[in-house]
Design an enzyme around this catalytic site. Structure first.
Site, mmCIF file in Angstrom:
data_model
loop_
_atom_site.group_PDB
_atom_site.id
_atom_site.type_symbol
_atom_site.label_atom_id
_atom_site.label_comp_id
_atom_site.label_asym_id
_atom_site.label_seq_id
_atom_site.Cartn_x
_atom_site.Cartn_y
_atom_site.Cartn_z
ATOM 1 N N LYS A 32 47.121 38.733 37.417
ATOM 2 C CA LYS A 32 47.397 39.353 37.031
ATOM 3 C C LYS A 32 49.013 39.242 36.801
ATOM 4 O O LYS A 32 50.149 40.363 37.234
ATOM 5 C CB LYS A 32 47.187 40.581 37.864
ATOM 6 C CG LYS A 32 47.541 41.905 37.543
ATOM 7 C CD LYS A 32 48.908 42.478 37.793
ATOM 8 C CE LYS A 32 49.117 44.065 37.499
ATOM 9 N NZ LYS A 32 50.331 44.319 37.523
ATOM 10 N N GLY A 34 54.871 43.670 35.616
ATOM 11 C CA GLY A 34 56.595 44.028 35.632
ATOM 12 C C GLY A 34 56.999 44.003 34.958
ATOM 13 O O GLY A 34 57.132 43.697 33.873
ATOM 14 N N GLY A 37 51.971 49.553 31.277
ATOM 15 C CA GLY A 37 52.648 51.176 31.916
ATOM 16 C C GLY A 37 53.389 51.574 31.059
ATOM 17 O O GLY A 37 53.963 52.431 30.096
ATOM 18 N N ASP A 56 45.712 46.609 38.421
ATOM 19 C CA ASP A 56 45.822 45.764 39.793
ATOM 20 C C ASP A 56 44.331 45.928 40.267
ATOM 21 O O ASP A 56 43.758 45.278 40.684
ATOM 22 C CB ASP A 56 46.832 45.983 40.696
ATOM 23 C CG ASP A 56 48.195 45.498 40.876
ATOM 24 O OD1 ASP A 56 48.486 44.320 40.041
ATOM 25 O OD2 ASP A 56 48.854 46.937 40.831
ATOM 26 N N LYS A 116 48.641 48.141 45.640
ATOM 27 C CA LYS A 116 49.298 46.268 45.449
ATOM 28 C C LYS A 116 48.359 45.350 46.604
ATOM 29 O O LYS A 116 47.446 44.884 46.243
ATOM 30 C CB LYS A 116 50.024 46.404 45.232
ATOM 31 C CG LYS A 116 50.848 46.706 43.632
ATOM 32 C CD LYS A 116 52.206 45.812 43.457
ATOM 33 C CE LYS A 116 52.798 45.990 42.342
ATOM 34 N NZ LYS A 116 51.587 46.090 41.004
#
Length: 296
Positions: free
Chosen positions: A42, A45, A78, A195, A254
């Site tokens: 995944k 960040g 995002g 996630d 998460k």
């Protein structure tokens, strides 16, 4: 003096070559463990924003594929979605960390996640020697969803995962790059938490492990002390970590996704620091690793 300098340079090169050979020998047991197995990464960040880190992650994924690991890259996006909406003069509103998604926002999410971000990642992977194909959760009705909460609009709760498109691509030797938008039988488009989607996809594929990239080192017993990293967490220990205030805020969802993946049969789930170059390789192919591992 020139001869001595030449000899020193040659000696340094030999030392470097021996060190490289030692690294490969140490990694061999892990390569054997993961070869032929599915690993879901995944990706998100800071590693998704910083160009140098982005290239390092793509290089890691390509390398793992070359040594026989079947990597599935699942991504969100995002911040870029927020930036695009701002440019389009569309409002952005969050409730409990989830983006309120009306029908127009869902279409923008489709454009940004399944379009721009997904295809850029495919292009980057191919630029470092990987062979990749981009997918969205809509393709083959891979991620089917329903409304999570009427007040959030088209934020999706996953109802089912169809892994056939991913498996077909893996069997052809390509890296599936999956954007987390979903759909329902009426043709509605849903924004899906990356996630959550990665956890469900890993479980449905029977993956050997799920690696979640974040902007922290892992689960820290003391958030101000990097040396307090908890290297292994059993799912049964998670409620106590909530109670003690070790896991708080944005880490709660998460960790819940990690626990869900383990409960659904994924043997090992990792939270790693995506800000560290080659963190995926360090976690998978070394004794120490660098993040937190969740197990049953």
């Amino acid at each position: 003096p020139k001869r001595h300098k030449y000899k020193r340079n040659e000696a340094n090169k030999m030392t470097e070559n021996y060190q490289r050979a030692e690294v490969l020998v140490c990694a061999l047991p892990y390569i054997k463990q993961y070869s032929g197995k599915i690993v879901v990464v995944k990706y998100g960040g800071n590693a998704m924003i910083n160009d140098e880190l982005k290239k390092a992650v793509m290089g890691d994924v390509a390398l793992l594929t070359l040594i026989g690991v079947k990597v599935v890259l699942v991504h969100g996006g995002g911040p870029e979605l927020t930036e695009t909406m701002s440019k389009m003069n569309l409002p952005t509103r969050f409730v409990n960390g989830l983006r309120v998604t009306d029908r127009e926002t869902a279409q923008v999410a489709l454009m940004v996640l399944a379009g721009k971000i997904n295809k850029n990642l495919v292009n980057l992977l191919q630029g470092v020697g990987g062979r990749a194909i981009g997918l969205s959760g809509i393709d083959g009705h891979m991620i089917q969803a329903k409304k999570l909460d009427e007040s959030l609009g088209f934020v999706g709760e996953i109802t089912s995962i169809n892994t056939d498109p991913i498996v077909d691509i893996l069997d052809k030797g390509y890296i599936p790059v999956v954007s987390t938008v979903g759909c329902d039988d009426e043709g509605n488009v849903y924004n899906i938490n990356a996630d959550t989607a990665a956890a469900r996809i890993a479980a449905s594929l029977g993956a050997e492990s799920l690696i979640t990239m974040t902007d922290i080192s892992g689960i820290l017993r003391d958030c101000a002390d990097e040396s307090s990293l908890i290297r292994t967490v059993r799912v049964s220990e998670i409620p106590a970590l909530y109670k003690d205030g070790v896991i708080t805020g944005g880490m709660i969802p998460k960790v819940e996704c990690c626990a869900e993946a383990v409960r659904r049969g994924v043997p090992k789930v990792f939270i790693i620091d995506g800000r560290v170059p080659h963190s995926i390789i360090v976690e998978m192919l070394t004794d120490e690793g660098l993040g937190t591992m969740f197990i049953k």
